[in-house]
Design an enzyme around this catalytic site. Structure first.
Site, PDB file in Angstrom:
ATOM      1  N   ILE A  12      35.281  37.461  45.468  1.00  0.00           N
ATOM      2  CA  ILE A  12      34.180  36.583  44.895  1.00  0.00           C
ATOM      3  C   ILE A  12      33.875  35.480  46.178  1.00  0.00           C
ATOM      4  CG2 ILE A  12      33.809  35.055  43.145  1.00  0.00           C
ATOM      5  CD1 ILE A  12      36.000  36.555  41.540  1.00  0.00           C
ATOM      6  N   ASP A  31      40.029  31.258  55.729  1.00  0.00           N
ATOM      7  CA  ASP A  31      40.669  32.511  55.338  1.00  0.00           C
ATOM      8  C   ASP A  31      41.606  32.892  56.113  1.00  0.00           C
ATOM      9  OD1 ASP A  31      39.565  34.788  52.944  1.00  0.00           O
ATOM     10  OD2 ASP A  31      41.201  35.252  54.109  1.00  0.00           O
ATOM     11  N   ASP A  51      46.128  29.294  57.340  1.00  0.00           N
ATOM     12  CA  ASP A  51      46.691  29.220  56.230  1.00  0.00           C
ATOM     13  C   ASP A  51      46.191  28.094  55.360  1.00  0.00           C
ATOM     14  OD1 ASP A  51      48.226  31.482  55.658  1.00  0.00           O
ATOM     15  OD2 ASP A  51      49.642  30.980  57.053  1.00  0.00           O
ATOM     16  N   ASN A  92      52.096  30.303  46.325  1.00  0.00           N
ATOM     17  CA  ASN A  92      50.655  30.289  46.964  1.00  0.00           C
ATOM     18  C   ASN A  92      49.667  29.701  46.171  1.00  0.00           C
ATOM     19  OD1 ASN A  92      48.916  31.234  49.179  1.00  0.00           O
ATOM     20  ND2 ASN A  92      48.193  32.532  47.624  1.00  0.00           N
ATOM     21  N   TYR A 141      50.662  34.749  36.793  1.00  0.00           N
ATOM     22  CA  TYR A 141      49.407  34.567  37.532  1.00  0.00           C
ATOM     23  C   TYR A 141      48.477  33.265  36.627  1.00  0.00           C
ATOM     24  CZ  TYR A 141      44.249  35.435  38.354  1.00  0.00           C
ATOM     25  OH  TYR A 141      43.136  35.433  38.733  1.00  0.00           O
ATOM     26  N   LYS A 145      47.043  29.284  37.498  1.00  0.00           N
ATOM     27  CA  LYS A 145      45.662  28.855  37.283  1.00  0.00           C
ATOM     28  C   LYS A 145      45.755  27.587  36.499  1.00  0.00           C
ATOM     29  CE  LYS A 145      43.495  32.025  40.214  1.00  0.00           C
ATOM     30  NZ  LYS A 145      42.725  31.473  41.509  1.00  0.00           N
ATOM     31  N   ASN A 170      35.683  39.270  33.922  1.00  0.00           N
ATOM     32  CA  ASN A 170      35.888  40.528  34.661  1.00  0.00           C
ATOM     33  C   ASN A 170      34.665  40.518  35.806  1.00  0.00           C
ATOM     34  OD1 ASN A 170      37.376  40.980  32.335  1.00  0.00           O
ATOM     35  ND2 ASN A 170      38.087  42.785  33.454  1.00  0.00           N
ATOM     36  N   GLY A 284      50.762  43.927  29.053  1.00  0.00           N
ATOM     37  CA  GLY A 284      50.147  42.665  29.179  1.00  0.00           C
ATOM     38  C   GLY A 284      48.605  42.656  28.986  1.00  0.00           C
TER      39      GLY A 284
END
Ligand code: UDP
Length: 330
Positions: A12, A31, A51, A92, A141, A145, A170, A284
């Site tokens: 993205i 990146d 990083d 992360n 995950y 967020k 999606n 899930g």
């Protein structure tokens, strides 16, 4: 605007860089290339391999490059792995985002655009999903967020950093010119896997669950074109100029499409049969997830250009046809 796109070599992020450039902004990419692809970023885009957890280096970069806005796409995004390796995700996705926000504070950069997910809603009781539904993620995950969203609210409250949060449904498709596209390693997403099955690069596609309470028994999702997502990120810039801003938008077409409908569309677009077999449900997976995008439409004037699934898949197919192995670097 000088915009630092963190994770700009990912799927993205790289599309957003192109849209920023098309809109006349100066985009720079940071990146670490753990999952990103150097080839997804054009050679004339300033690129920094670093990083995001390296607070001092990132802060210096923000100052040196006179960055106005930071866009943050760099996160681990394998739901299954987040369940088995939760600390990898908290470290992360949450921990390094805190370092990035600290670097912004050090450098006096106060505008932030954050890539979030409909996974923060968990298994919603009502559909379509509006922004103010309760957020209760069902995996680490989604949890990471949501944690970042909470941090951003707190920072906006005290006037430290203004932010916009976009919850994607999606993400699908590829750049219209066919230059960049979707390449994950490993790949877990339905559309690229179905295209690979159609071209014989992979074995039959497994349909994860055919007994869901949906019209054809397979899961319903909202596939939104990656360039449409990117355009919303730019449309929000005006709002970030105000202190104490925290805005959130669900980004989807609002149209649910089933797994079986995706396979039919891939067959139509590619002209190849998609070999498929019924398989058990994937743990899930909620039966149905699709967006109410009214808020993005009315407040941002956002109008998804790709409203039918075949036109989205056609762009993915264009990329896959000319890059069957994806980017060469991984
Ligand atoms: N799916 C599937 N077979 C696959 C990959 C995905 O049936 O090999 C289904 C999955 O169960 C979900 C939908 O396709 O209902 C979209 O999955 P994807 O992993 O692309 O995105 P997600 O909705 O999980 O973010």
């Amino acid at each position: 605007m000088n915009v630092l796109v963190v994770g700009g070599a990912g799927y993205i992020g790289s599309h957003c860089v192109k849209q920023l450039q098309a809109a006349g902004h100066h985009a720079l990419v940071l990146d670490n290339l753990v999952y990103g692809h150097r080839a997804a970023v054009s050679n004339d885009t300033p690129f920094f391999q670093e990083d995001l957890g390296n607070r001092a280096a990132v802060s210096q970069l923000l100052v040196d490059q006179k960055i106005d806005i930071v866009m943050h796409f760099a996160a681990y995004a394998y739901v299954g792995e987040s369940v088995t390796e939760p600390l990898k995700y908290y470290e992360n996705n949450t921990g390094n985002t805190i370092q990035l926000l600290l670097a912004m504070q050090d450098a006096g950069v106060d505008k932030f655009v954050f890539s979030s997910t409909c996974a923060t809603y968990g298994e919603p009781n009502t559909l379509p999903i509006v922004e103010n539904l309760p957020q209760s993620p069902i995996n680490p995950y989604g949890q990471t967020k949501l944690q970042v969203e909470a941090i951003l609210k707190d920072l906006a409250h005290v006037g430290k950093i203004s932010s916009a949060v976009f919850r994607y449904f999606n993400a699908a498709g590829a750049s219209e010119d066919g230059c960049i596209g979707e390449h994950h390693s490993p790949e877990t997403h339905l559309i690229p896997l179905a295209i690979d099955a159609a071209t014989g690069r992979r074995a039959a596609l497994k349909i994860f669950g055919t007994d869901y309470p949906t019209p054809d028994g397979t899961c319903l999702r909202d596939y939104v074109h990656v360039d449409d997502l990117s355009r919303a990120h730019i449309a929000v810039f005006d709002q970030l100029g105000k202190a104490n801003t925290f805005v959130d938008y669900n980004l989807g077409t609002g149209r649910p499409t089933s797994v079986k409908e995706i396979l039919t569309a891939v067959e139509k677009v590619t002209g190849f049969k998609v070999p498929a077999e019924d398989a058990p449900r994937r743990e899930g997976d909620p039966p149905s997830l699709y967006a109410d995008n009214t808020k993005a439409r009315t407040e941002l004037g956002w109008e998804p250009k790709y409203m039918d699934i075949e036109s989205t898949i056609a762009t993915a197919w264009k990329w896959h046809e000319s890059n069957p192995e994806g980017y060469a670097d991984q």
